[in-house]
Design a protein around this motif. Structure first.
Motif, PDB file in Angstrom:
ATOM      1  N   ASN A 262       0.826  -1.202   0.000  1.00 11.94           N
ATOM      2  CA  ASN A 262       0.000   0.000   0.000  1.00 11.94           C
ATOM      3  C   ASN A 262       0.869   1.264   0.000  1.00 11.94           C
ATOM      4  O   ASN A 262       1.696   1.453   0.894  1.00 11.94           O
ATOM      5  N   PRO A 263       0.679   2.174  -0.984  1.00 16.60           N
ATOM      6  CA  PRO A 263       1.466   3.411  -1.033  1.00 16.60           C
ATOM      7  C   PRO A 263       0.870   4.534  -0.187  1.00 16.60           C
ATOM      8  O   PRO A 263       1.064   5.721  -0.482  1.00 16.60           O
ATOM      9  N   GLU A 264       0.157   4.192   0.870  1.00 13.13           N
ATOM     10  CA  GLU A 264      -0.572   5.176   1.659  1.00 13.13           C
ATOM     11  C   GLU A 264       0.324   6.233   2.294  1.00 13.13           C
ATOM     12  O   GLU A 264      -0.124   7.350   2.574  1.00 13.13           O
ATOM     13  N   GLU A 265       1.604   5.914   2.536  1.00 11.60           N
ATOM     14  CA  GLU A 265       2.494   6.893   3.158  1.00 11.60           C
ATOM     15  C   GLU A 265       2.817   8.059   2.220  1.00 11.60           C
ATOM     16  O   GLU A 265       3.291   9.099   2.669  1.00 11.60           O
ATOM     17  N   LEU A 266       2.556   7.899   0.943  1.00 11.79           N
ATOM     18  CA  LEU A 266       2.895   8.921  -0.043  1.00 11.79           C
ATOM     19  C   LEU A 266       1.734   9.843  -0.371  1.00 11.79           C
ATOM     20  O   LEU A 266       1.908  10.806  -1.123  1.00 11.79           O
ATOM     21  N   ALA A 267       0.557   9.566   0.158  1.00 17.18           N
ATOM     22  CA  ALA A 267      -0.640  10.331  -0.205  1.00 17.18           C
ATOM     23  C   ALA A 267      -1.303  10.923   1.033  1.00 17.18           C
ATOM     24  O   ALA A 267      -1.177  10.377   2.137  1.00 17.18           O
ATOM     25  N   PRO A 268      -2.005  12.036   0.887  1.00 17.69           N
ATOM     26  CA  PRO A 268      -2.656  12.699   2.030  1.00 17.69           C
ATOM     27  C   PRO A 268      -3.957  12.005   2.405  1.00 17.69           C
ATOM     28  O   PRO A 268      -5.047  12.461   2.041  1.00 17.69           O
ATOM     29  N   ILE A 269      -3.848  10.914   3.168  1.00 18.91           N
ATOM     30  CA  ILE A 269      -5.054  10.130   3.436  1.00 18.91           C
ATOM     31  C   ILE A 269      -5.332   9.920   4.918  1.00 18.91           C
ATOM     32  O   ILE A 269      -6.323   9.301   5.279  1.00 18.91           O
ATOM     33  N   SER A 270      -4.457  10.442   5.800  1.00 18.03           N
ATOM     34  CA  SER A 270      -4.650  10.194   7.229  1.00 18.03           C
ATOM     35  C   SER A 270      -4.222  11.412   8.045  1.00 18.03           C
ATOM     36  O   SER A 270      -3.196  12.038   7.740  1.00 18.03           O
ATOM     37  N   PRO A 271      -4.971  11.738   9.103  1.00 16.11           N
ATOM     38  CA  PRO A 271      -4.600  12.888   9.945  1.00 16.11           C
ATOM     39  C   PRO A 271      -3.352  12.663  10.785  1.00 16.11           C
ATOM     40  O   PRO A 271      -2.859  13.598  11.406  1.00 16.11           O
ATOM     41  N   VAL A 272      -2.827  11.440  10.822  1.00 15.72           N
ATOM     42  CA  VAL A 272      -1.585  11.201  11.578  1.00 15.72           C
ATOM     43  C   VAL A 272      -0.352  11.551  10.756  1.00 15.72           C
ATOM     44  O   VAL A 272       0.761  11.529  11.277  1.00 15.72           O
ATOM     45  N   GLN A 273      -0.531  11.889   9.482  1.00 12.08           N
ATOM     46  CA  GLN A 273       0.597  12.286   8.641  1.00 12.08           C
ATOM     47  C   GLN A 273       0.952  13.734   8.967  1.00 12.08           C
ATOM     48  O   GLN A 273       0.200  14.661   8.661  1.00 12.08           O
ATOM     49  N   ALA A 274       2.117  13.920   9.584  1.00 15.40           N
ATOM     50  CA  ALA A 274       2.455  15.213  10.177  1.00 15.40           C
ATOM     51  C   ALA A 274       2.744  16.300   9.159  1.00 15.40           C
ATOM     52  O   ALA A 274       2.762  17.478   9.507  1.00 15.40           O
ATOM     53  N   GLN A 275       2.971  15.954   7.892  1.00 13.77           N
ATOM     54  CA  GLN A 275       3.232  16.986   6.894  1.00 13.77           C
ATOM     55  C   GLN A 275       1.941  17.583   6.337  1.00 13.77           C
ATOM     56  O   GLN A 275       1.968  18.665   5.761  1.00 13.77           O
ATOM     57  N   TRP A 276       0.818  16.887   6.502  1.00 13.55           N
ATOM     58  CA  TRP A 276      -0.456  17.402   5.981  1.00 13.55           C
ATOM     59  C   TRP A 276      -1.644  16.797   6.753  1.00 13.55           C
ATOM     60  O   TRP A 276      -2.522  16.170   6.174  1.00 13.55           O
ATOM     61  N   PRO A 277      -1.685  16.975   8.067  1.00 11.66           N
ATOM     62  CA  PRO A 277      -2.735  16.331   8.877  1.00 11.66           C
ATOM     63  C   PRO A 277      -4.155  16.741   8.489  1.00 11.66           C
ATOM     64  O   PRO A 277      -5.067  15.916   8.526  1.00 11.66           O
ATOM     65  N   SER A 278      -4.346  17.996   8.119  1.00 16.56           N
ATOM     66  CA  SER A 278      -5.693  18.456   7.778  1.00 16.56           C
ATOM     67  C   SER A 278      -6.141  17.907   6.426  1.00 16.56           C
ATOM     68  O   SER A 278      -7.313  17.589   6.232  1.00 16.56           O
ATOM     69  N   TYR A 279      -5.201  17.769   5.492  1.00 22.19           N
ATOM     70  CA  TYR A 279      -5.539  17.129   4.220  1.00 22.19           C
ATOM     71  C   TYR A 279      -5.923  15.669   4.460  1.00 22.19           C
ATOM     72  O   TYR A 279      -6.872  15.144   3.861  1.00 22.19           O
TER      73      TYR A 279
END
Length: 610
Positions: free
Chosen positions: A492-509
């Protein structure tokens, strides 16, 4: 459904034993090929002791244990594990076959009733799961048709392809699509005696039956010693405790090449200690197997004590995309810094301002690889251009980009001023868990002075940091790089896309994606929108060739746009191994996914020699 009604009725009157009932392995266990694995036939018995820092670290036993419905093999292909077999049709119909005679650790049968219970009574119960089933079970917003064919066969059928289903089952923190129904029903309002439920709610001091059910039926974090398990060892200690004992599962599904049931070890004991002294304790031989809470800068000390402590120190290469990554928060509430972090020229300049070679030499003794946060050379998706993207130090170009972005004015000390007149001083917030991370940041602070940018480090705590990131209160934070540094196209390439609020580079996206647009912020740049589109396309991809093409474009955008600033990859993880502990490989990839840290090397095959 007649057999399910009979099974439910029978199990409803079955008392759940407090001790594990011996049944042995299934009729058709998973037979491990020790010769192919380079393993030695061991013997049953013995206790392994390891050190952890907090009670919730019990989850690492689930990660290390490695038992999953399906697992990644040594070549990163999915293979049945707990399951006897799986048939896949067009990547949208999955027929799962259980092993006949397979029992939970308490001796009760592991059947498709455990899948039905989770699917109908948990995942789709709006009190237990208000958001519904996990997103891995949704394709275009639609749930699968689930058919419970017999006691050992269940089928999941989607209208279109679902490439994340199997990978989610194999994850380090897997999607559990089953639950021990015979045990969990005692906490479910649909099945349990109301008076007993009320009494338990009062005695456990929880709000309602759903809190009760969640507390006592956790599988990933096995805190309840009464909870049956399919893992190699099961918890026998009521928490909290400074010493947590996991005992071998007498009904485990794997056997060695001679037919001896695994695991070999009778017990795994977690002793609690302050994270600050775990390396010191390991250096005096107080642990049989230790990598958690040990860093590369502990290596020399550990080697010095190896002979006296009766252990060896191995070095396993890290599988992360970067040992530490800077995460500029594109959704920070601070308008001025939000504009700065959203400007690719600024991100590229900050990346080119880092002297990765110095960090590699000073922190990793020259053994790492200076590169962007991307996949590693051993990944079939690796391209040198991804690793090199804006990762070569170029002070002239970095300074020129910052000038071009409007940060050309400087104060009396020669440091840059933001377009709104404030000093361009970047506060990097950390979880405060790693002195190595602090050392790296101090070096970067020195590097950035040469592009007239100040960096200040703000240590915090993990939970506090996550809250601040999600609330847009951070400008930049740190974390590890890509978990799937060894990604294949199937993963799963989920780490590369804005799909989760735990992603610190784009939490709101990420929140916007996760909430289906009901909250959060919609991405407003073509590149980020494209990453979201590509992720959706990957989830609909029909074959590996198409998945590979999508991964390539995502990696190209992700690294070129520098949404995360990687530093050095290929770090080495010290692994302390008692001289008595056998079958631990000399080298393996240390990563959360896909190797589950120790999990892929199968600790159920480890044994204690005389």
């Amino acid at each position: 459904m007649t057999f399910f009604k009979s099974l439910v009725s029978a199990l409803a009157v079955t008392a759940v034993s407090a001790t594990a009932a011996f049944a042995g392995p299934p009729e058709q266990p998973r037979v491990l090929d020790f010769d192919a694995m380079g393993k030695t036939i061991g013997k049953r018995g013995g206790t392994l002791t390891t050190l952890m820092a907090k009670p919730k670290d019990v989850r690492w036993i689930t990660v290390y244990g490695g038992a999953r419905l399906v697992t990644w093999d040594q070549d990163y292909n999915l293979t049945p594990d707990i399951l006897e077999s799986i048939e896949v049709e067009g990547n949208r119909i999955f027929t799962l076959k259980l092993r006949k005679g397979h029992m939970w650790s308490d001796g009760q049968p592991f059947t498709t009733e455990d899948f039905r219970y989770w699917w109908e009574d948990v995942a789709q119960n709006d009190q237990l799961e208000p958001s519904g089933p996990p997103r891995e079970m949704l394709v275009d917003g639609k749930l699968p048709k689930v058919t419970f064919i017999d006691e050992l066969t269940v089928r999941y059928e989607w209208e279109t392809v679902n490439p994340v289903f199997l990978t989610a089952l194999a994850g380090a923190s897997p999607t559990y699509i089953y639950m021990p129904a015979h045990f969990a029903r005692q906490y479910h309002e649909k099945y349990a005696d109301p008076a007993k439920i009320t009494s338990l709610i009062e005695s456990e001091k929880v709000q309602n039956w759903t809190s009760l059910h969640k507390r006592f039926t956790r599988q990933y974090r096995p805190e309840n010693p009464d909870m049956p398990s399919l893992q190699p060892w099961t918890n026998s200690t009521k928490l909290p405790s400074e010493r947590i004992i996991f005992k071998r599962n007498p009904n485990y599904h794997r056997v060695d090449s001679n037919g001896t049931q695994l695991p070999y070890l009778d017990e795994v004991i977690l002793n609690m200690a302050s994270s600050a002294i775990i390396a010191a304790k390991a250096g005096t031989g107080e642990t049989d197997l230790q990598a958690r809470y040990i860093r590369f800068d502990n290596y020399a000390f550990l080697k010095q004590g190896a002979d006296k402590g009766g252990y060896n120190v191995l070095l396993w290469p890290s599988g992360r995309g970067s040992e530490m990554t800077l995460l500029p928060n594109l959704n920070t509430k601070d308008e001025g810094f939000r504009a700065a972090m959203a400007d690719v020229r600024v991100r590229r300049a900050l990346s080119m301002g880092i002297d990765r070679d110095e960090i590699n030499e000073a922190i990793f003794f020259g053994l790492g690889r200076p590169q962007a946060n991307s996949v590693l050379p051993d990944s079939p998706l690796f391209k040198q251009e991804y690793a090199d993207a804006w990762a070569m130090r170029d002070l002239d170009k970095a300074n020129a980009l910052l000038d071009e972005a409007g940060f050309d004015k400087k104060d009396g000390e020669g440091f840059r001023i933001m377009p709104d007149g404030r000093p361009f001083e970047i506060i990097v917030e950390t979880a405060g868990e790693s002195s190595q991370e602090t050392d790296i940041l101090q070096l970067i602070a020195d590097h950035w002075k040469q592009i007239a940018v100040k960096l200040f480090v703000k240590p915090s705590q993990r939970d506090i940091l996550r809250g601040r990131v999600s609330n847009g209160e951070t400008v930049m934070s740190t974390w590890q790089g890509l978990n799937r540094g060894l990604a294949t196209a199937q993963m799963n390439p989920e780490e590369l896309a804005p799909i989760s609020p735990v992603q610190a580079q784009w939490p709101s996206y990420g929140l916007h994606y996760e909430s289906k647009g009901s909250t959060g912020t919609a991405p407003n740049t073509p590149e980020i929108k494209r990453l979201a589109e590509l992720y959706t396309s990957w989830r609909k991809a029909g074959d590996t060739a198409e998945q590979t093409k999508i991964w390539d474009e995502m990696l190209s955008i992700f690294t070129d746009q520098v949404y995360t600033i990687g530093v050095v990859s290929g770090g080495l993880q010290p692994v302390v191994v008692s001289n008595k502990l056998k079958n631990v490989p000399e080298t393996a990839v240390w990563a959360f996914e896909p190797t589950l840290y120790f999990g892929q090397s199968m600790p159920d095959t480890y044994f204690m020699a005389e």
